[in-house]
Design a protein around this motif. Structure first.
Motif, PDB file in Angstrom:
ATOM      1  N   ILE A 139       5.055   8.915   0.726  1.00 49.69           N
ATOM      2  CA  ILE A 139       4.397   7.752  -0.201  1.00 49.69           C
ATOM      3  C   ILE A 139       4.087   6.661   0.915  1.00 49.69           C
ATOM      4  CG2 ILE A 139       5.291   5.838  -1.798  1.00 49.69           C
ATOM      5  CD1 ILE A 139       7.297   8.075  -2.512  1.00 49.69           C
ATOM      6  N   PHE A 140       2.772   6.325   0.730  1.00 53.80           N
ATOM      7  CA  PHE A 140       2.220   5.592   1.755  1.00 53.80           C
ATOM      8  C   PHE A 140       1.825   4.396   1.001  1.00 53.80           C
ATOM      9  CE2 PHE A 140       1.685   8.320   5.466  1.00 53.80           C
ATOM     10  CZ  PHE A 140       1.858   9.487   4.886  1.00 53.80           C
ATOM     11  N   ALA A 141       1.488   3.221   1.773  1.00 50.46           N
ATOM     12  CA  ALA A 141       1.320   1.858   1.320  1.00 50.46           C
ATOM     13  C   ALA A 141      -0.303   1.996   1.106  1.00 50.46           C
ATOM     14  CB  ALA A 141       1.549   0.912   2.282  1.00 50.46           C
ATOM     15  N   ASP A 142      -0.860   1.431  -0.180  1.00 48.91           N
ATOM     16  CA  ASP A 142      -2.126   1.432  -0.287  1.00 48.91           C
ATOM     17  C   ASP A 142      -2.804   0.238  -0.129  1.00 48.91           C
ATOM     18  OD1 ASP A 142      -4.500   2.607  -1.324  1.00 48.91           O
ATOM     19  OD2 ASP A 142      -4.163   2.092  -3.330  1.00 48.91           O
ATOM     20  N   GLN A 143      -1.811  -1.088   0.128  1.00 48.20           N
ATOM     21  CA  GLN A 143      -2.440  -2.094   0.728  1.00 48.20           C
ATOM     22  C   GLN A 143      -1.363  -2.770   1.575  1.00 48.20           C
ATOM     23  OE1 GLN A 143      -1.118  -4.711  -3.175  1.00 48.20           O
ATOM     24  NE2 GLN A 143      -2.285  -2.838  -3.843  1.00 48.20           N
ATOM     25  N   ASP A 144      -1.724  -4.128   1.793  1.00 45.28           N
ATOM     26  CA  ASP A 144      -0.754  -4.834   2.642  1.00 45.28           C
ATOM     27  C   ASP A 144       0.391  -5.281   1.644  1.00 45.28           C
ATOM     28  OD1 ASP A 144      -2.295  -4.332   5.037  1.00 45.28           O
ATOM     29  OD2 ASP A 144      -3.144  -6.405   5.117  1.00 45.28           O
ATOM     30  N   ILE A 145       1.686  -4.903   1.927  1.00 47.42           N
ATOM     31  CA  ILE A 145       2.715  -5.313   1.146  1.00 47.42           C
ATOM     32  C   ILE A 145       3.590  -6.560   1.642  1.00 47.42           C
ATOM     33  CG2 ILE A 145       4.431  -4.495  -0.305  1.00 47.42           C
ATOM     34  CD1 ILE A 145       3.610  -1.542   0.010  1.00 47.42           C
ATOM     35  N   ASN A 146       3.504  -7.589   0.900  1.00 44.52           N
ATOM     36  CA  ASN A 146       4.448  -8.602   1.361  1.00 44.52           C
ATOM     37  C   ASN A 146       5.983  -8.219   1.461  1.00 44.52           C
ATOM     38  OD1 ASN A 146       2.331 -10.263   1.711  1.00 44.52           O
ATOM     39  ND2 ASN A 146       2.508 -11.035  -0.469  1.00 44.52           N
ATOM     40  N   LYS A 147       6.519  -9.033   2.181  1.00 51.19           N
ATOM     41  CA  LYS A 147       8.172  -8.807   2.411  1.00 51.19           C
ATOM     42  C   LYS A 147       8.761  -9.157   1.132  1.00 51.19           C
ATOM     43  CE  LYS A 147       9.797 -12.786   4.864  1.00 51.19           C
ATOM     44  NZ  LYS A 147      10.297 -13.340   5.822  1.00 51.19           N
ATOM     45  N   ASN A 148       9.787  -8.462   0.790  1.00 53.46           N
ATOM     46  CA  ASN A 148      10.554  -8.627  -0.623  1.00 53.46           C
ATOM     47  C   ASN A 148       9.908  -8.221  -1.554  1.00 53.46           C
ATOM     48  OD1 ASN A 148      12.595 -10.035   0.802  1.00 53.46           O
ATOM     49  ND2 ASN A 148      11.753 -11.751   0.680  1.00 53.46           N
ATOM     50  N   SER A 149       8.779  -7.479  -1.751  1.00 51.05           N
ATOM     51  CA  SER A 149       8.177  -7.075  -2.762  1.00 51.05           C
ATOM     52  C   SER A 149       8.571  -5.612  -3.073  1.00 51.05           C
ATOM     53  CB  SER A 149       6.378  -6.701  -2.473  1.00 51.05           C
ATOM     54  OG  SER A 149       5.884  -7.851  -1.895  1.00 51.05           O
ATOM     55  N   GLU A 150       8.373  -5.140  -4.432  1.00 51.68           N
ATOM     56  CA  GLU A 150       8.898  -4.033  -4.886  1.00 51.68           C
ATOM     57  C   GLU A 150       7.859  -2.846  -4.558  1.00 51.68           C
ATOM     58  OE1 GLU A 150       9.964  -3.563  -9.173  1.00 51.68           O
ATOM     59  OE2 GLU A 150      10.397  -1.530  -8.677  1.00 51.68           O
ATOM     60  N   ILE A 151       8.208  -1.900  -4.095  1.00 47.87           N
ATOM     61  CA  ILE A 151       7.375  -0.699  -3.879  1.00 47.87           C
ATOM     62  C   ILE A 151       7.154   0.263  -5.202  1.00 47.87           C
ATOM     63  CG2 ILE A 151       7.449   1.440  -2.421  1.00 47.87           C
ATOM     64  CD1 ILE A 151       7.436  -0.762  -0.689  1.00 47.87           C
ATOM     65  N   THR A 152       5.838   0.289  -5.423  1.00 44.37           N
ATOM     66  CA  THR A 152       5.437   1.120  -6.652  1.00 44.37           C
ATOM     67  C   THR A 152       4.631   2.079  -6.386  1.00 44.37           C
ATOM     68  OG1 THR A 152       3.928  -0.789  -7.202  1.00 44.37           O
ATOM     69  CG2 THR A 152       6.412  -1.174  -8.319  1.00 44.37           C
ATOM     70  N   TYR A 153       4.521   2.939  -7.236  1.00 40.89           N
ATOM     71  CA  TYR A 153       3.156   3.999  -7.255  1.00 40.89           C
ATOM     72  C   TYR A 153       2.898   4.082  -8.779  1.00 40.89           C
ATOM     73  CZ  TYR A 153       6.640   7.967  -7.274  1.00 40.89           C
ATOM     74  OH  TYR A 153       7.374   8.528  -7.923  1.00 40.89           O
ATOM     75  N   ASP A 154       1.767   4.764  -9.029  1.00 46.29           N
ATOM     76  CA  ASP A 154       1.454   5.161 -10.626  1.00 46.29           C
ATOM     77  C   ASP A 154       1.972   6.500 -10.751  1.00 46.29           C
ATOM     78  OD1 ASP A 154       0.382   5.715 -12.726  1.00 46.29           O
ATOM     79  OD2 ASP A 154      -1.924   4.617 -12.429  1.00 46.29           O
ATOM     80  N   TYR A 155       2.956   6.764 -11.846  1.00 45.92           N
ATOM     81  CA  TYR A 155       3.388   8.072 -11.840  1.00 45.92           C
ATOM     82  C   TYR A 155       2.188   8.944 -12.475  1.00 45.92           C
ATOM     83  CZ  TYR A 155       8.275   6.376 -11.774  1.00 45.92           C
ATOM     84  OH  TYR A 155       9.571   5.685 -11.239  1.00 45.92           O
ATOM     85  N   GLY A 156       1.386   8.406 -12.752  1.00 40.04           N
ATOM     86  CA  GLY A 156       0.215   9.344 -13.663  1.00 40.04           C
ATOM     87  C   GLY A 156      -1.181   9.237 -13.419  1.00 40.04           C
ATOM     88  N   ASP A 157      -1.894   9.445 -13.990  1.00 36.88           N
ATOM     89  CA  ASP A 157      -3.560   9.269 -13.426  1.00 36.88           C
ATOM     90  C   ASP A 157      -4.199   8.718 -14.662  1.00 36.88           C
ATOM     91  OD1 ASP A 157      -2.882  11.306 -15.529  1.00 36.88           O
ATOM     92  OD2 ASP A 157      -3.780  12.950 -14.273  1.00 36.88           O
TER      93      ASP A 157
END
Ligand SMILES: C[S@@+](CC[C@H](N)C(=O)[O-])C[C@H]1O[C@@H](n2cnc3c(N)ncnc32)[C@H](O)[C@@H]1O
Length: 265
Positions: free
Chosen positions: A213-231
């Protein structure tokens, strides 16, 4: 550098397991070791056989600083990291990242919207392209995945099974990863219809796919990590006879329901 994963979880019935663990029904699929490269020192794109078969590679500012590594290209894949059969100098090889373990400063906690349950958050800013963690669990057969999925559905349990779809020419291969009973910190990542991370398939020592799992944008501290489960599946509530769960990602682009079959294509 050794693999380090110091995270734990103390949920009854769940054992922290930092790597994929094939069950005995599928382990024969992954007994074929990948060849290593013959590079003499550092690995260069035009000479390294691991980099040549990779769909993408890591860029880095400082070879000794894992935090400086970024995945180069979010479109291509899969990635072949240099492995234990490689002749390259392990201190100078830049084609290794996921094999050193998840990034530090991640935290599991309940989400503000309690409908989502627990989620994974970052305590530090993360740069685009950085590695977050694997989605690791038991690697199971399709039959077992279907059985477990039905059981979860009937008993109102959370579904953690992830299906990887890979295409090799005309052939497609599916791999099912289930961190329900044995899993790592990746099992706590929730879905968003407007996510900040993407998944990549990585291979290291053998043919077993590893989900990175890789960051697709800069992510601010205290943010939730998410990805799209589908397409981008359509918003049908009843897909394949299975009632879909409502999505609470809170994005303007929300597709209303959680994707049914988590897949990479
Ligand atoms: C891989 S788990 C994620 C961690 C989970 N929240 C937990 O508490 O362990 C996937 C499950 O989390 C919940 N979930 C994930 N994303 C969600 C979302 N956007 N809206 C509602 N529920 C979500 C669903 O129950 C889903 O089956």
């Amino acid at each position: 550098m050794e693999f380090t994963d110091e995270y734990t979880h103390d949920i009854p019935g769940v054992i922290y397991f930092s790597r994929n663990m094939p069950t005995k029904e599928v382990e024969h699929l992954y007994q074929h070791d990948l060849q290593g490269c013959n590079c003499k020192s550092e690995c260069k794109n035009n000479a390294c056989s691991c980099l040549q078969r990779s769909g993408t590679f890591y860029k880095y500012n400082n070879i000794f600083e894992l935090n400086s590594y970024r995945i180069e290209d979010f479109v291509k894949g899969p990635t072949y990291e240099c492995n234990e059969n490689c002749k390259c100098n392990s201190r100078l090889c830049g084609n290794k990242l996921v094999q050193f373990g998840p990034r530090k400063s991640l935290m599991v906690k309940p989400c503000e919207n309690e409908m989502k349950g627990l989620g994974l958050f970052t305590l530090k800013t993360i740069n685009r392209g950085s590695f977050i963690c694997e989605y690791a669990g038991e690697v199971i057969t399709e039959t077992e995945a279907f059985k477990r999925f039905q059981y979860n559905n009937e008993h109102g349990k959370i579904n953690y099974i992830f299906c990887i779809n890979e295409y090799f020419g005309e052939t497609s291969v599916q791999t099912f990863i289930d961190p329900t009973y044995y899993g790592n910190i990746g099992r706590y990542i929730n879905h968003s219809c407007e996510p900040n991370c993407k998944l990549f398939v990585i291979r290291i020592n053998d043919t077993m796919p590893i989900l990175g799992i890789f960051a697709d944008q800069d992510i601010n501290k205290n943010s939730e990590i998410t990805y799209d489960y589908g397409d981008g599946q359509l918003d049908f509530k009843n897909l394949g006879g299975c009632i879909r769960k409502s999505c609470h990602c809170n994005s303007k682009k929300c597709r209303k329901y959680l994707p049914f079959n988590v897949s990479l294509s």
